[in-house]
Design a protein around this motif. Structure first.
Motif, PDB file in Angstrom:
ATOM      1  N   ASP A  82       0.890  -1.425  -0.009  1.00 32.33           N
ATOM      2  CA  ASP A  82      -0.006  -0.047  -0.033  1.00 32.33           C
ATOM      3  C   ASP A  82       1.010   1.161   0.073  1.00 32.33           C
ATOM      4  O   ASP A  82       1.134   1.831   0.835  1.00 32.33           O
ATOM      5  N   LEU A  83       1.377   1.511  -1.229  1.00 29.64           N
ATOM      6  CA  LEU A  83       2.464   2.883  -1.240  1.00 29.64           C
ATOM      7  C   LEU A  83       1.730   4.241  -1.172  1.00 29.64           C
ATOM      8  O   LEU A  83       2.332   5.093  -0.594  1.00 29.64           O
ATOM      9  N   ASP A  84       0.364   4.149  -1.432  1.00 32.80           N
ATOM     10  CA  ASP A  84      -0.184   5.348  -1.157  1.00 32.80           C
ATOM     11  C   ASP A  84      -0.286   5.769   0.327  1.00 32.80           C
ATOM     12  O   ASP A  84      -0.264   6.940   0.743  1.00 32.80           O
ATOM     13  N   SER A  85      -0.690   4.854   1.139  1.00 39.58           N
ATOM     14  CA  SER A  85      -0.815   4.919   2.458  1.00 39.58           C
ATOM     15  C   SER A  85       0.713   5.272   3.119  1.00 39.58           C
ATOM     16  O   SER A  85       0.946   6.076   3.986  1.00 39.58           O
ATOM     17  N   ALA A  86       1.536   4.258   2.662  1.00 37.90           N
ATOM     18  CA  ALA A  86       2.949   4.772   3.207  1.00 37.90           C
ATOM     19  C   ALA A  86       3.481   6.091   2.833  1.00 37.90           C
ATOM     20  O   ALA A  86       4.014   6.825   3.632  1.00 37.90           O
ATOM     21  N   GLU A  87       3.105   6.593   1.668  1.00 34.62           N
ATOM     22  CA  GLU A  87       3.657   7.833   1.262  1.00 34.62           C
ATOM     23  C   GLU A  87       3.055   8.858   1.949  1.00 34.62           C
ATOM     24  O   GLU A  87       3.685   9.860   2.538  1.00 34.62           O
ATOM     25  N   LYS A  88       1.654   8.805   2.438  1.00 36.82           N
ATOM     26  CA  LYS A  88       1.088   9.910   3.381  1.00 36.82           C
ATOM     27  C   LYS A  88       1.566   9.756   4.598  1.00 36.82           C
ATOM     28  O   LYS A  88       2.001  10.910   5.011  1.00 36.82           O
ATOM     29  N   LEU A  89       1.805   8.656   5.247  1.00 40.83           N
ATOM     30  CA  LEU A  89       2.576   8.769   6.531  1.00 40.83           C
ATOM     31  C   LEU A  89       4.069   9.160   6.426  1.00 40.83           C
ATOM     32  O   LEU A  89       4.426  10.019   7.542  1.00 40.83           O
ATOM     33  N   LEU A  90       4.580   8.728   5.747  1.00 43.97           N
ATOM     34  CA  LEU A  90       6.176   9.174   5.561  1.00 43.97           C
ATOM     35  C   LEU A  90       6.005  10.861   5.685  1.00 43.97           C
ATOM     36  O   LEU A  90       6.877  11.594   6.052  1.00 43.97           O
ATOM     37  N   LYS A  91       5.195  11.459   4.580  1.00 44.30           N
ATOM     38  CA  LYS A  91       5.112  12.819   4.468  1.00 44.30           C
ATOM     39  C   LYS A  91       4.797  13.504   6.020  1.00 44.30           C
ATOM     40  O   LYS A  91       5.525  14.498   6.537  1.00 44.30           O
ATOM     41  N   GLU A  92       3.931  12.948   6.672  1.00 44.61           N
ATOM     42  CA  GLU A  92       3.762  13.569   8.186  1.00 44.61           C
ATOM     43  C   GLU A  92       4.983  13.392   8.912  1.00 44.61           C
ATOM     44  O   GLU A  92       5.136  14.168   9.887  1.00 44.61           O
ATOM     45  N   TYR A  93       5.582  12.087   8.813  1.00 48.42           N
ATOM     46  CA  TYR A  93       6.776  11.703   9.740  1.00 48.42           C
ATOM     47  C   TYR A  93       7.813  12.763   9.285  1.00 48.42           C
ATOM     48  O   TYR A  93       8.665  13.316  10.400  1.00 48.42           O
ATOM     49  N   ILE A  94       8.052  13.205   7.784  1.00 48.93           N
ATOM     50  CA  ILE A  94       9.386  14.213   7.977  1.00 48.93           C
ATOM     51  C   ILE A  94       8.942  15.517   8.372  1.00 48.93           C
ATOM     52  O   ILE A  94       9.680  16.089   8.506  1.00 48.93           O
TER      53      ILE A  94
END
Length: 448
Positions: A82-94
């Motif tokens: 699920d790359l879309d969800s991973a991308e969303k969380l990584l943006k928040e994390y960064i």
């Protein structure tokens, strides 16, 4: 070169002040989620069910997780595809951890991996976003981002842009094959050939370290370049195309290159080990053994691992006797150790079994639950040997048990019964090619 999609999950071993657990149990320890260094081991994310359970827990109450706790969850999403969800969380994390090089690398990989064949405009934006991540990594001091940037520029068919990171590539190319190959591609851009740059890159390369990072594609590139440019190839780097020719099973060419390398430097142990491989694969076992002995005498004790591989491939016990003492002094891969245990159990050789269970690197045998039956069978076969109790104690302390053996036996039985419900067969660790220069495949040997 490595595919950028392989950069999504970085795998590195690390120690921590918290007594890191490198199993999927770490995904239950929310108190550590703000410490990403504790989640670097790939084994933590190896159990799909554990990944699914954490994602489920997160989705029940996403607001209960702080932004700086999202990294392990993002890795779980990535592992599950699920790359879309991973991308969303990584943006928040960064946003919370803007200097996280690992998160930036992972996000850049996701941007690249999520491109779609029929979305040129969207892909252009994703590539631009990936470049932004990699440039930020460079700004933060991670020179390895030069590899990712150069790879993206090549995919964009804009190799001239590699000049932006050429200084970093030159430095990395001293010890890294991917960087070296990227440097070659830049030197050969637009149908031209910058021979001075090619020679500069090769002259500065540490052949041993570069070969340790090689893969099939990079070796193919090296061989093609050598054939086209052998007149400018420095003697110090001859073992690179020698290994590439051997990998391609071009034995006469490999023999010629390795002999040139050894003539140029009579103490070149990589050339000696390369010649050992060539002679073994062309049927001259004794000459192969002699070159390994020369390499050991020249100071490369690790060459004894090559000798043990030849022993496993041929079954000639005299070769084991030749190298067993030096073998005790060197780190040895799990693949070789597994081969030794299988040989020992098939040929009733207690010495080989216990040698496989001793020395640097042997703990991996005991820590790997998928090997429990293999180790247990050996302990049962050689239980009267005085060394058996110490080995059994190490195995039990590491988590080995009769229960785990029974589980593996049940899996094997289910897999062998065509009328049974589908079941996963007992797995063994991925048999990766040994990092030494003998290059012989234990996979093939063990399947014979």
């Amino acid at each position: 070169m490595k595919k950028l999609t392989l950069l999504i999950l970085a795998c590195a071993s690390a120690l921590s002040l918290f007594g890191q657990d490198s199993t999927p149990e770490m995904l239950k320890k929310k108190q550590f989620f703000d410490k990403p260094d504790l989640f670097e081991a790939q084994s933590i994310f190896a159990d799909r069910k554990a990944n699914e359970e954490l994602v489920k827990e997160y989705e029940k109450s996403p607001k209960s997780y702080a932004a700086n706790q999202l990294f392990p969850i993002a890795v779980c999403y990535t592992t599950l595809g699920d790359l879309d969800s991973a991308e969303k969380l990584l943006k928040e994390y960064i946003k919370a951890e803007p200097k996280s090089i690992r998160a930036l690398r992972m996000l850049g990989g996701i941007y690249f991996a999520s491109r779609k064949a029929d979305d040129a405009k969207g892909n252009e934006q994703k590539i631009a976003s990936a470049i932004e991540c990699y440039k930020k990594m460079l700004e933060l001091g991670d020179k390895t981002a030069a590899n990712q940037l150069a790879s993206v520029y090549i995919i964009q068919q804009a190799p001239d842009k590699i000049s932006e990171v050429l200084p970093q590539l030159k430095e990395l190319a001293k010890t890294n094959m991917e960087s070296l190959v990227l440097g070659f591609i830049y030197a050969l851009r637009n149908g031209k050939s910058d021979d001075a740059l090619i020679k500069e890159l090769l002259s500065a390369a540490d052949a041993r370290k570069v070969l340790a990072t090689a893969n099939r594609e990079s070796l193919q590139t090296v061989l093609r370049l050598y054939i086209a440019k052998r007149d400018i190839w420095p003697d110090s780097a001859l073992v690179l195309p020698g290994r590439a020719a051997a990998f391609a099973e071009a034995w006469p060419l490999a023999l010629d290159i390795y002999k040139k390398a050894l003539k140029s430097d009579p103490k070149n142990t990589l050339a000696m080990r390369g010649l050992s491989l060539v002679y073994y694969r062309t049927g001259d076992i004794q000459t192969a053994v002699d070159y390994i002995k020369q390499a050991i005498a020249a100071g490369d004790k690790a060459a004894a691992s090559d000798g043990v591989e030849i022993f496993l491939l041929t079954g000639d016990k005299s070769i084991w006797e030749t190298f067993k003492d030096t073998f005790k002094e060197i780190p040895v891969s799990m693949v070789v150790r597994v081969g030794m245990i299988q040989y020992a159990e098939a040929r009733d050789s207690a010495d080989v079994f216990f040698a496989a269970c001793e020395g640097e690197g042997s703990q991996a045998i005991f820590d790997e639950r998928r090997l429990d039956k293999l180790v247990f069978d050996g302990l049962e076969k050689f239980k009267s040997d005085a060394r058996a109790n110490a080995v059994r104690e190490r195995w039990t302390k590491a988590g080995g048990s009769k229960e785990s053996v029974a589980k593996i036996e049940a899996q094997i039985a289910a897999a062998q019964n065509p009328n049974a419900e589908p079941a996963k067969p007992a797995a063994v660790p991925d048999a990766k090619p040994a990092q030494d220069d003998i290059g012989a495949s234990l996979d093939k040997a063990l399947k014979k």
